[in-house]
Design a protein around this motif. Structure first.
Motif, PDB file in Angstrom:
ATOM      1  N   ILE A  64      11.343 -11.271   8.255  1.00 36.97           N
ATOM      2  CA  ILE A  64      10.165 -10.052   8.535  1.00 36.97           C
ATOM      3  C   ILE A  64      10.012 -10.329   6.862  1.00 36.97           C
ATOM      4  CG2 ILE A  64      10.133  -7.844   7.749  1.00 36.97           C
ATOM      5  CD1 ILE A  64      13.096  -7.045   9.326  1.00 36.97           C
ATOM      6  N   THR A  65       7.927 -10.381   6.507  1.00 36.32           N
ATOM      7  CA  THR A  65       7.364 -10.091   5.944  1.00 36.32           C
ATOM      8  C   THR A  65       6.677  -9.715   4.851  1.00 36.32           C
ATOM      9  OG1 THR A  65       5.871 -10.937   7.327  1.00 36.32           O
ATOM     10  CG2 THR A  65       6.836 -12.798   6.288  1.00 36.32           C
ATOM     11  N   GLU A  66       6.357  -8.468   5.654  1.00 34.49           N
ATOM     12  CA  GLU A  66       6.484  -6.929   5.758  1.00 34.49           C
ATOM     13  C   GLU A  66       6.942  -5.383   6.334  1.00 34.49           C
ATOM     14  OE1 GLU A  66       2.502  -6.271   5.249  1.00 34.49           O
ATOM     15  OE2 GLU A  66       1.443  -8.111   4.411  1.00 34.49           O
ATOM     16  N   VAL A  67       7.011  -4.486   5.449  1.00 29.13           N
ATOM     17  CA  VAL A  67       7.901  -3.360   5.967  1.00 29.13           C
ATOM     18  C   VAL A  67       6.943  -2.131   5.814  1.00 29.13           C
ATOM     19  CG1 VAL A  67       9.873  -1.800   6.535  1.00 29.13           C
ATOM     20  CG2 VAL A  67       9.555  -4.392   6.362  1.00 29.13           C
ATOM     21  N   GLU A  68       6.870  -1.070   7.170  1.00 25.20           N
ATOM     22  CA  GLU A  68       6.552  -0.250   6.775  1.00 25.20           C
ATOM     23  C   GLU A  68       6.863   1.420   7.591  1.00 25.20           C
ATOM     24  OE1 GLU A  68       2.009   1.936   8.042  1.00 25.20           O
ATOM     25  OE2 GLU A  68       1.733   0.024   7.695  1.00 25.20           O
ATOM     26  N   MET A  69       7.220   1.839   6.245  1.00 26.30           N
ATOM     27  CA  MET A  69       7.411   3.023   6.472  1.00 26.30           C
ATOM     28  C   MET A  69       7.950   4.611   6.148  1.00 26.30           C
ATOM     29  SD  MET A  69      11.707   1.439   5.659  1.00 26.30           S
ATOM     30  CE  MET A  69      12.880   3.019   5.876  1.00 26.30           C
ATOM     31  N   PRO A  70       7.399   5.730   6.909  1.00 28.24           N
ATOM     32  CA  PRO A  70       6.927   7.153   6.464  1.00 28.24           C
ATOM     33  C   PRO A  70       7.701   7.433   4.843  1.00 28.24           C
ATOM     34  CG  PRO A  70       8.679   7.343   7.931  1.00 28.24           C
ATOM     35  CD  PRO A  70       8.815   5.546   8.058  1.00 28.24           C
ATOM     36  N   THR A  71       6.620   8.344   4.561  1.00 25.79           N
ATOM     37  CA  THR A  71       7.475   8.504   3.022  1.00 25.79           C
ATOM     38  C   THR A  71       7.523  10.626   3.475  1.00 25.79           C
ATOM     39  OG1 THR A  71       5.491   8.820   2.188  1.00 25.79           O
ATOM     40  CG2 THR A  71       6.702   6.947   1.440  1.00 25.79           C
ATOM     41  N   THR A  72       7.819  11.262   2.230  1.00 28.20           N
ATOM     42  CA  THR A  72       7.784  12.740   2.162  1.00 28.20           C
ATOM     43  C   THR A  72       7.332  12.522   0.990  1.00 28.20           C
ATOM     44  OG1 THR A  72       9.469  14.301   3.039  1.00 28.20           O
ATOM     45  CG2 THR A  72      10.433  12.826   2.246  1.00 28.20           C
ATOM     46  N   PRO A  73       6.871  13.718   1.450  1.00 32.44           N
ATOM     47  CA  PRO A  73       6.843  14.215  -0.397  1.00 32.44           C
ATOM     48  C   PRO A  73       7.697  14.881  -1.305  1.00 32.44           C
ATOM     49  CG  PRO A  73       5.561  16.359   1.172  1.00 32.44           C
ATOM     50  CD  PRO A  73       6.690  15.259   1.848  1.00 32.44           C
ATOM     51  N   ALA A  74       8.076  14.280  -2.388  1.00 30.12           N
ATOM     52  CA  ALA A  74       9.094  13.917  -3.710  1.00 30.12           C
ATOM     53  C   ALA A  74       9.533  15.435  -3.628  1.00 30.12           C
ATOM     54  CB  ALA A  74       8.729  12.812  -4.597  1.00 30.12           C
ATOM     55  N   TRP A  75      10.700  15.240  -3.775  1.00 30.77           N
ATOM     56  CA  TRP A  75      11.910  16.563  -4.007  1.00 30.77           C
ATOM     57  C   TRP A  75      12.466  16.117  -5.680  1.00 30.77           C
ATOM     58  CZ3 TRP A  75      10.648  21.334  -1.518  1.00 30.77           C
ATOM     59  CH2 TRP A  75      10.003  21.005  -0.663  1.00 30.77           C
ATOM     60  N   THR A  76      12.483  17.682  -6.275  1.00 32.66           N
ATOM     61  CA  THR A  76      13.437  17.589  -6.857  1.00 32.66           C
ATOM     62  C   THR A  76      14.825  17.158  -6.738  1.00 32.66           C
ATOM     63  OG1 THR A  76      12.257  18.251  -8.916  1.00 32.66           O
ATOM     64  CG2 THR A  76      15.061  18.676  -9.278  1.00 32.66           C
ATOM     65  N   TRP A  77      15.904  16.790  -6.762  1.00 28.54           N
ATOM     66  CA  TRP A  77      17.684  16.983  -5.484  1.00 28.54           C
ATOM     67  C   TRP A  77      18.336  17.219  -6.858  1.00 28.54           C
ATOM     68  CZ3 TRP A  77      17.084  16.540  -0.861  1.00 28.54           C
ATOM     69  CH2 TRP A  77      16.021  16.023  -0.172  1.00 28.54           C
ATOM     70  N   SER A  79       0.801  -1.381   0.213  1.00 28.29           N
ATOM     71  CA  SER A  79      -0.244   0.341   0.324  1.00 28.29           C
ATOM     72  C   SER A  79       1.102   1.242  -0.024  1.00 28.29           C
ATOM     73  CB  SER A  79      -0.503   0.568   0.930  1.00 28.29           C
ATOM     74  OG  SER A  79      -0.085   0.224   2.314  1.00 28.29           O
ATOM     75  N   ILE A  80       0.439   2.661  -0.338  1.00 30.60           N
ATOM     76  CA  ILE A  80       0.974   4.001  -0.827  1.00 30.60           C
ATOM     77  C   ILE A  80      -0.026   4.637  -0.059  1.00 30.60           C
ATOM     78  CG2 ILE A  80       2.334   5.850  -1.716  1.00 30.60           C
ATOM     79  CD1 ILE A  80       3.338   3.625  -3.739  1.00 30.60           C
ATOM     80  N   ASN A  81       0.247   4.631   1.616  1.00 29.22           N
ATOM     81  CA  ASN A  81      -1.239   5.929   1.617  1.00 29.22           C
ATOM     82  C   ASN A  81      -0.135   7.048   1.698  1.00 29.22           C
ATOM     83  OD1 ASN A  81      -3.343   3.999   1.511  1.00 29.22           O
ATOM     84  ND2 ASN A  81      -1.716   3.343   3.634  1.00 29.22           N
ATOM     85  N   GLU A  82      -1.184   8.159   2.714  1.00 26.11           N
ATOM     86  CA  GLU A  82      -0.351   9.534   2.332  1.00 26.11           C
ATOM     87  C   GLU A  82       0.458   9.769   3.760  1.00 26.11           C
ATOM     88  OE1 GLU A  82      -2.262  13.783   4.344  1.00 26.11           O
ATOM     89  OE2 GLU A  82      -3.482  12.320   4.018  1.00 26.11           O
ATOM     90  N   GLY A  83       1.687   9.530   3.552  1.00 26.11           N
ATOM     91  CA  GLY A  83       2.552   9.811   4.223  1.00 26.11           C
ATOM     92  C   GLY A  83       3.323   8.440   5.286  1.00 26.11           C
ATOM     93  N   ASN A  84       2.994   7.192   3.919  1.00 29.55           N
ATOM     94  CA  ASN A  84       3.595   6.204   4.249  1.00 29.55           C
ATOM     95  C   ASN A  84       3.196   4.593   3.009  1.00 29.55           C
ATOM     96  OD1 ASN A  84       1.026   4.304   5.024  1.00 29.55           O
ATOM     97  ND2 ASN A  84       0.601   5.682   6.275  1.00 29.55           N
ATOM     98  N   VAL A  85       4.430   4.274   3.575  1.00 33.06           N
ATOM     99  CA  VAL A  85       4.263   3.553   1.976  1.00 33.06           C
ATOM    100  C   VAL A  85       4.041   1.738   3.280  1.00 33.06           C
ATOM    101  CG1 VAL A  85       6.572   3.051   1.496  1.00 33.06           C
ATOM    102  CG2 VAL A  85       5.245   1.800   0.041  1.00 33.06           C
ATOM    103  N   ARG A  86       3.733   0.748   2.122  1.00 30.06           N
ATOM    104  CA  ARG A  86       4.245  -0.705   3.097  1.00 30.06           C
ATOM    105  C   ARG A  86       4.712  -1.744   1.509  1.00 30.06           C
ATOM    106  NH1 ARG A  86       1.803  -3.044   8.252  1.00 30.06           N
ATOM    107  NH2 ARG A  86       2.295  -5.515   8.090  1.00 30.06           N
ATOM    108  N   ALA A  87       5.713  -2.923   1.951  1.00 30.44           N
ATOM    109  CA  ALA A  87       5.631  -3.080   0.793  1.00 30.44           C
ATOM    110  C   ALA A  87       6.263  -4.866   1.320  1.00 30.44           C
ATOM    111  CB  ALA A  87       7.483  -2.885   0.348  1.00 30.44           C
TER     112      ALA A  87
END
Length: 464
Positions: free
Chosen positions: A205-218, A105-113
């Protein structure tokens, strides 16, 4: 030790597995060869069979067969670890988790894979929805998300968001126990600390959920400074600037720029380089800070478009050491944490002690909300006694040194333990089959794969 591998394989059904020597040799290695000590101690350590699950059901099948036949299990992701975290010390089953991949899943502020999902693929999927990972390793193109949280401590983004162990940088994990009837367990909040940086010794470990941030041009930027100490003050100040959005601050004293041959002669002779990744909208503020410290920007490009043929973060952290070893194979280093308290004076003392005879390499990042650096003088390896003397000298200046030349979780000295850890390990791995030789809470002799460097390990403030 001899295990009933044929019987184990017969119980796998259609779960992919391999017993040929080439596959076993390839999958039994990670990047431990960056350490001259681990090259010796881990030589010849290989699995007996490689099992490659495609689904959680496959994982359960493998676990049940392993428990039935009492065969050790060592989980592996992309194989990018530097301490031999995924090297099977006692043979048995190498669990190649890269086939268990995909975005949950990809939700506001986090992704789980799923655990074997490549970090680069996660970022691509997140960016399609306007997000990006807060933190990723220098090995993003290969590293899996579970491998990162199980074996890593930080990386790109840590200068903005802190270490993986800092609250909120790992949201949740789904893990499975190794017993006759495996259990799935969801870890959230501080419970994720149990499995983070434990090298897969206490759960799969079978799944991990981590926070995301708005994407930037780096923007990738290389800044040159005539003096290392000025460069270090610049790096510490940059990390302290909350309104300059950054992903990397990497200090490399002369002549490291020349040892990284892909950089050519872009850095002037005698200059320290500071490799940075800066969000494009904050570049004007960044350039003003460079001017204030008397630095010179010698290169600027979009992420991944530099003339040096790889993203700039592949010249930092452990990846940076690999770049140096292309031209200087005997070069190595230590993981010294320069604590926030007395940070710049400690850097000055260490720099004075080596007097330019060994260039300092440092990564600047946040830990528990404070600016720290991690690194050491560069070392042209001679022997273990030489390394031990350098460890002792660094620690005499107040640097906390972790042992990146050993494989034991506690011996490395980055993971912090409390009373929960032994209880969790015994509950999730009652037969002691997970990555044996790297974490045991019973009074047993240390594995002979561990070095004797007199490191004290890293330390962190306790809450409350």
């Amino acid at each position: 030790m001899t295990y009933p591998i044929a019987e184990f394989c017969a119980d796998l059904g259609d779960v992919p597995h391999a017993t040929d020597a080439m596959t076993i040799r390839k999958k039994s290695r990670d990047q431990f060869a960056v350490s001259p000590l681990l090259r010796q101690s881990l030589a010849g350590r290989v699995a007996d069979v490689v099992a490659s699950p495609r689904s959680k059901d496959d994982v359960l099948t493998i676990i049940k067969a392993a428990v039935k036949h009492r065969i050790p299990l060592t989980a592996r992701g992309g194989g990018t670890a530097n301490y031999g975290q995924s090297v099977p010390l006692q043979g048995g089953i190498l669990l190649d988790m890269t086939g268990l991949s995909g975005i949950v899943s990809i939700n506001e502020g986090n992704v789980r894979a799923l655990s074997g999902t490549c970090m680069a693929d996660i970022d691509v999927a997140a960016r399609e929805k306007g997000w990006e990972m807060r933190i990723h390793p220098s090995t993003r193109s290969v590293s899996s998300i579970a491998g990162f949280v199980a074996g890593g401590s930080g990386g790109m983004g840590s200068c903005q968001w802190g270490m993986l162990r800092d609250r909120g940088n790992i949201t949740a994990m789904e893990v499975v126990s190794v017993e006759a009837e495996p259990r799935f367990v969801e870890l959230r909040g501080r419970d994720v600390e149990l499995v983070h940086h434990a090298y897969g010794t206490n759960a799969i470990i079978t799944e991990v959920e981590m926070p995301t941030t708005p994407a930037w041009t780096w923007k990738e930027v290389i800044v040159a400074f005539p003096e290392f100490l000025v460069a270090s003050r610049f790096g510490v100040q940059l990390a302290s600037e909350p309104a300059i959005t950054k992903k990397l601050i990497s200090l490399q004293e002369w002549p490291v720029a020349r040892l990284m041959t892909a950089l050519g002669d872009i850095v002037p002779d005698g200059h320290t380089m500071v490799n940075c990744m800066i969000a494009a909208p904050t570049m004007d503020a960044f350039k003003g800070l460079v001017d204030d410290f008397g630095g010179s920007i010698v290169h600027e490009s979009l992420e991944g478009q530099g003339f040096y043929g790889a993203p700039i973060y592949e010249f930092a952290y452990g990846h940076g050491l690999r770049q140096i070893q292309k031209s200087q194979p005997t070069y190595t280093g230590l993981q010294g944490m320069f604590p926030a308290q007395d940070l710049l004076p400690t850097i000055e003392r260490v720099h004075a002690a080596w007097g330019g005879t060994a260039p300092l390499r440092m990564e600047v990042f946040l830990s528990q909300g404070e600016v720290v650096t991690m690194g050491s003088p560069g070392i042209v390896y001679e022997n273990e006694a030489q390394m031990a003397a350098i460890v002792a000298k660094l620690q005499s200046f107040g640097v906390k040194v972790a042992n990146s030349h050993t494989t034991g979780v506690r011996e490395v000295g980055i993971k912090q333990f409390d009373d929960r850890d032994a209880v969790f390990k015994r509950s999730m791995d009652p037969h002691k089959l997970l990555n044996p030789g790297k974490l045991d809470f019973d009074d047993i002799p240390a594995s002979d794969s561990r070095s004797s460097l007199p490191t004290q390990g890293w330390s962190f403030r306790k809450a409350g």
